[in-house]
Design a protein around this motif. Structure first.
Motif, PDB file in Angstrom:
ATOM      1  N   LEU A 162      88.962  56.036  45.442  1.00  0.00           N
ATOM      2  CA  LEU A 162      89.083  56.509  44.054  1.00  0.00           C
ATOM      3  C   LEU A 162      90.530  56.495  43.570  1.00  0.00           C
ATOM      4  O   LEU A 162      90.806  56.152  42.416  1.00  0.00           O
ATOM      5  CB  LEU A 162      88.495  57.908  43.899  1.00  0.00           C
ATOM      6  CG  LEU A 162      86.975  57.997  43.920  1.00  0.00           C
ATOM      7  CD1 LEU A 162      86.514  59.445  43.843  1.00  0.00           C
ATOM      8  CD2 LEU A 162      86.371  57.195  42.776  1.00  0.00           C
ATOM      9  N   LEU A 163      91.448  56.854  44.443  1.00  0.00           N
ATOM     10  CA  LEU A 163      92.846  56.894  44.030  1.00  0.00           C
ATOM     11  C   LEU A 163      93.462  55.512  43.903  1.00  0.00           C
ATOM     12  O   LEU A 163      94.486  55.351  43.245  1.00  0.00           O
ATOM     13  CB  LEU A 163      93.658  57.765  44.984  1.00  0.00           C
ATOM     14  CG  LEU A 163      93.362  59.250  44.783  1.00  0.00           C
ATOM     15  CD1 LEU A 163      93.928  60.076  45.911  1.00  0.00           C
ATOM     16  CD2 LEU A 163      93.897  59.721  43.456  1.00  0.00           C
ATOM     17  N   SER A 164      92.842  54.502  44.485  1.00  0.00           N
ATOM     18  CA  SER A 164      93.356  53.142  44.336  1.00  0.00           C
ATOM     19  C   SER A 164      92.942  52.521  43.004  1.00  0.00           C
ATOM     20  O   SER A 164      93.478  51.495  42.597  1.00  0.00           O
ATOM     21  CB  SER A 164      92.893  52.263  45.492  1.00  0.00           C
ATOM     22  OG  SER A 164      91.494  52.044  45.400  1.00  0.00           O
ATOM     23  N   SER A 165      92.033  53.167  42.298  1.00  0.00           N
ATOM     24  CA  SER A 165      91.540  52.642  41.024  1.00  0.00           C
ATOM     25  C   SER A 165      92.511  52.935  39.884  1.00  0.00           C
ATOM     26  O   SER A 165      93.116  54.002  39.819  1.00  0.00           O
ATOM     27  CB  SER A 165      90.184  53.271  40.711  1.00  0.00           C
ATOM     28  OG  SER A 165      89.755  52.888  39.423  1.00  0.00           O
ATOM     29  N   SER A 166      92.619  51.998  38.972  1.00  0.00           N
ATOM     30  CA  SER A 166      93.442  52.217  37.775  1.00  0.00           C
ATOM     31  C   SER A 166      92.587  52.659  36.592  1.00  0.00           C
ATOM     32  O   SER A 166      93.118  52.931  35.515  1.00  0.00           O
ATOM     33  CB  SER A 166      94.211  50.945  37.431  1.00  0.00           C
ATOM     34  OG  SER A 166      93.314  49.881  37.223  1.00  0.00           O
ATOM     35  N   ILE A 167      91.283  52.765  36.788  1.00  0.00           N
ATOM     36  CA  ILE A 167      90.369  53.134  35.701  1.00  0.00           C
ATOM     37  C   ILE A 167      90.708  54.479  35.063  1.00  0.00           C
ATOM     38  O   ILE A 167      90.743  54.578  33.832  1.00  0.00           O
ATOM     39  CB  ILE A 167      88.897  53.066  36.170  1.00  0.00           C
ATOM     40  CG1 ILE A 167      88.524  51.611  36.427  1.00  0.00           C
ATOM     41  CG2 ILE A 167      87.962  53.693  35.142  1.00  0.00           C
ATOM     42  CD1 ILE A 167      87.167  51.407  37.046  1.00  0.00           C
ATOM     43  N   PRO A 168      91.000  55.546  35.838  1.00  0.00           N
ATOM     44  CA  PRO A 168      91.316  56.811  35.162  1.00  0.00           C
ATOM     45  C   PRO A 168      92.540  56.708  34.250  1.00  0.00           C
ATOM     46  O   PRO A 168      92.572  57.305  33.180  1.00  0.00           O
ATOM     47  CB  PRO A 168      91.584  57.795  36.298  1.00  0.00           C
ATOM     48  CG  PRO A 168      91.351  57.091  37.565  1.00  0.00           C
ATOM     49  CD  PRO A 168      91.002  55.675  37.285  1.00  0.00           C
ATOM     50  N   TYR A 169      93.512  55.917  34.644  1.00  0.00           N
ATOM     51  CA  TYR A 169      94.720  55.759  33.836  1.00  0.00           C
ATOM     52  C   TYR A 169      94.428  54.958  32.572  1.00  0.00           C
ATOM     53  O   TYR A 169      94.975  55.242  31.506  1.00  0.00           O
ATOM     54  CB  TYR A 169      95.833  55.095  34.648  1.00  0.00           C
ATOM     55  CG  TYR A 169      96.138  55.891  35.886  1.00  0.00           C
ATOM     56  CD1 TYR A 169      96.895  57.057  35.806  1.00  0.00           C
ATOM     57  CD2 TYR A 169      95.624  55.522  37.121  1.00  0.00           C
ATOM     58  CE1 TYR A 169      97.149  57.820  36.929  1.00  0.00           C
ATOM     59  CE2 TYR A 169      95.885  56.275  38.249  1.00  0.00           C
ATOM     60  CZ  TYR A 169      96.637  57.424  38.147  1.00  0.00           C
ATOM     61  OH  TYR A 169      96.876  58.180  39.251  1.00  0.00           O
ATOM     62  N   MET A 170      93.553  53.976  32.687  1.00  0.00           N
ATOM     63  CA  MET A 170      93.180  53.191  31.520  1.00  0.00           C
ATOM     64  C   MET A 170      92.362  54.031  30.536  1.00  0.00           C
ATOM     65  O   MET A 170      92.630  54.009  29.328  1.00  0.00           O
ATOM     66  CB  MET A 170      92.417  51.936  31.940  1.00  0.00           C
ATOM     67  CG  MET A 170      93.277  50.955  32.708  1.00  0.00           C
ATOM     68  SD  MET A 170      92.535  49.351  33.061  1.00  0.00           S
ATOM     69  CE  MET A 170      90.969  49.752  33.775  1.00  0.00           C
ATOM     70  N   LEU A 194      99.198  63.046  37.080  1.00  0.00           N
ATOM     71  CA  LEU A 194      98.268  62.456  38.053  1.00  0.00           C
ATOM     72  C   LEU A 194      98.906  61.246  38.732  1.00  0.00           C
ATOM     73  O   LEU A 194      98.760  61.059  39.944  1.00  0.00           O
ATOM     74  CB  LEU A 194      96.950  62.062  37.378  1.00  0.00           C
ATOM     75  CG  LEU A 194      95.888  61.456  38.293  1.00  0.00           C
ATOM     76  CD1 LEU A 194      95.492  62.419  39.411  1.00  0.00           C
ATOM     77  CD2 LEU A 194      94.659  61.039  37.485  1.00  0.00           C
ATOM     78  N   PHE A 195      99.613  60.446  37.963  1.00  0.00           N
ATOM     79  CA  PHE A 195     100.283  59.291  38.546  1.00  0.00           C
ATOM     80  C   PHE A 195     101.318  59.734  39.582  1.00  0.00           C
ATOM     81  O   PHE A 195     101.403  59.172  40.676  1.00  0.00           O
ATOM     82  CB  PHE A 195     100.938  58.452  37.451  1.00  0.00           C
ATOM     83  CG  PHE A 195     101.476  57.147  37.946  1.00  0.00           C
ATOM     84  CD1 PHE A 195     100.634  56.064  38.141  1.00  0.00           C
ATOM     85  CD2 PHE A 195     102.827  57.001  38.229  1.00  0.00           C
ATOM     86  CE1 PHE A 195     101.116  54.852  38.604  1.00  0.00           C
ATOM     87  CE2 PHE A 195     103.325  55.797  38.703  1.00  0.00           C
ATOM     88  CZ  PHE A 195     102.471  54.726  38.891  1.00  0.00           C
ATOM     89  N   ALA A 196     102.098  60.755  39.249  1.00  0.00           N
ATOM     90  CA  ALA A 196     103.099  61.276  40.191  1.00  0.00           C
ATOM     91  C   ALA A 196     102.421  61.863  41.431  1.00  0.00           C
ATOM     92  O   ALA A 196     102.877  61.643  42.558  1.00  0.00           O
ATOM     93  CB  ALA A 196     103.968  62.328  39.507  1.00  0.00           C
ATOM     94  N   ALA A 197     101.327  62.603  41.225  1.00  0.00           N
ATOM     95  CA  ALA A 197     100.598  63.183  42.363  1.00  0.00           C
ATOM     96  C   ALA A 197     100.055  62.081  43.264  1.00  0.00           C
ATOM     97  O   ALA A 197     100.082  62.203  44.492  1.00  0.00           O
ATOM     98  CB  ALA A 197      99.460  64.077  41.865  1.00  0.00           C
ATOM     99  N   ARG A 198      99.592  60.999  42.664  1.00  0.00           N
ATOM    100  CA  ARG A 198      99.090  59.874  43.457  1.00  0.00           C
ATOM    101  C   ARG A 198     100.219  59.248  44.271  1.00  0.00           C
ATOM    102  O   ARG A 198     100.020  58.866  45.427  1.00  0.00           O
ATOM    103  CB  ARG A 198      98.438  58.831  42.544  1.00  0.00           C
ATOM    104  CG  ARG A 198      97.836  57.675  43.330  1.00  0.00           C
ATOM    105  CD  ARG A 198      97.097  56.725  42.445  1.00  0.00           C
ATOM    106  NE  ARG A 198      98.017  55.817  41.791  1.00  0.00           N
ATOM    107  CZ  ARG A 198      97.663  54.668  41.221  1.00  0.00           C
ATOM    108  NH1 ARG A 198      96.393  54.317  41.181  1.00  0.00           N
ATOM    109  NH2 ARG A 198      98.553  53.903  40.660  1.00  0.00           N
ATOM    110  N   GLN A 199     101.417  59.159  43.714  1.00  0.00           N
ATOM    111  CA  GLN A 199     102.558  58.626  44.456  1.00  0.00           C
ATOM    112  C   GLN A 199     102.917  59.538  45.630  1.00  0.00           C
ATOM    113  O   GLN A 199     103.215  59.061  46.723  1.00  0.00           O
ATOM    114  CB  GLN A 199     103.757  58.438  43.529  1.00  0.00           C
ATOM    115  CG  GLN A 199     103.555  57.381  42.463  1.00  0.00           C
ATOM    116  CD  GLN A 199     103.118  56.051  43.035  1.00  0.00           C
ATOM    117  OE1 GLN A 199     101.994  55.611  42.809  1.00  0.00           O
ATOM    118  NE2 GLN A 199     103.983  55.400  43.775  1.00  0.00           N
TER     119      GLN A 199
END
Length: 193
Positions: free
Chosen positions: A79-87, A144-149
């Motif tokens: 799920l975290l590899s997906s870019s769908i939530p960001y889009m 969320l992007f920072a948390a994913r990093q």
């Protein structure tokens, strides 16, 4: 509103996203949608802002929950590899930004003679619920992007990230700082052993 045989447009509303069309002797009126494929003019701005705020907040919570509760699970990694939530959240943000934009937006953002933001202008701009909702979605996406990093770095370096990811949800800069401190202490600990 549009009446029978109306052909004069006298105004435009960025907030409501609707055209105001006027004729002096309207026999009956019906709602008029704007030409865009996305219609929000049927809801009051405060309701759109409120729904977007709730939807955006609810949308990011499963990702944080998985990073904290099951960081090593394949579902979490997938799920975290997906870019769908960001889009999806990016489209929501763009739509809210569109609805909140006014002719004064740029002037309020860059009020100084040097084209730099000033606090009073930003405060006035954020007095709108729609602008606040768009800013909230902006924060959610960036956090969320920072948390994913932080999550990915923790996996790669094999260090604990749950506390840092949790902090990223509410206080992202502190979560990032926490991660760097944890990383420094963990690498120092590995060098000692």
């Amino acid at each position: 509103m549009v009446g029978k045989d109306v052909n004069q447009c006298i105004g435009w509303s960025f907030l409501g996203g609707s055209r105001t069309i006027h004729k002096t002797n309207l026999s009956r009126s019906i709602p008029c949608r704007k030409s865009s494929a996305v219609y929000a003019s049927w809801l009051p701005c405060s309701e759109i802002a409120s729904r977007a705020f709730t939807l955006g907040t609810a949308a990011v919570l499963p990702f944080y929950t998985l990073m904290v509760v099951a960081p090593q699970a394949e579902l979490t990694k997938k799920l975290l590899s997906s870019s769908i939530p960001y889009m999806v959240l990016g489209v929501l943000y763009a739509y809210l930004l569109y609805l909140s934009w006014t002719p004064d937006t740029i002037r309020l953002m860059f009020a100084s003679k040097y084209w730099l933001p000033e606090l009073p202008g930003i405060a006035k701009m954020f007095s709108s619920e729609m602008t606040l909702a768009s800013a909230w979605i902006h924060l959610l996406v960036v956090d969320l992007f920072a948390a994913r990093q932080v999550y990915y770095d923790g996996l790669q370096e094999n260090i604990e990230i749950r506390h840092s990811v949790s902090l990223c949800l509410l206080f992202c800069p502190i979560g990032i700082l926490s991660h760097f401190i944890t990383k420094a202490l963990t690498s120092k600990e590995h060098r000692i052993h």
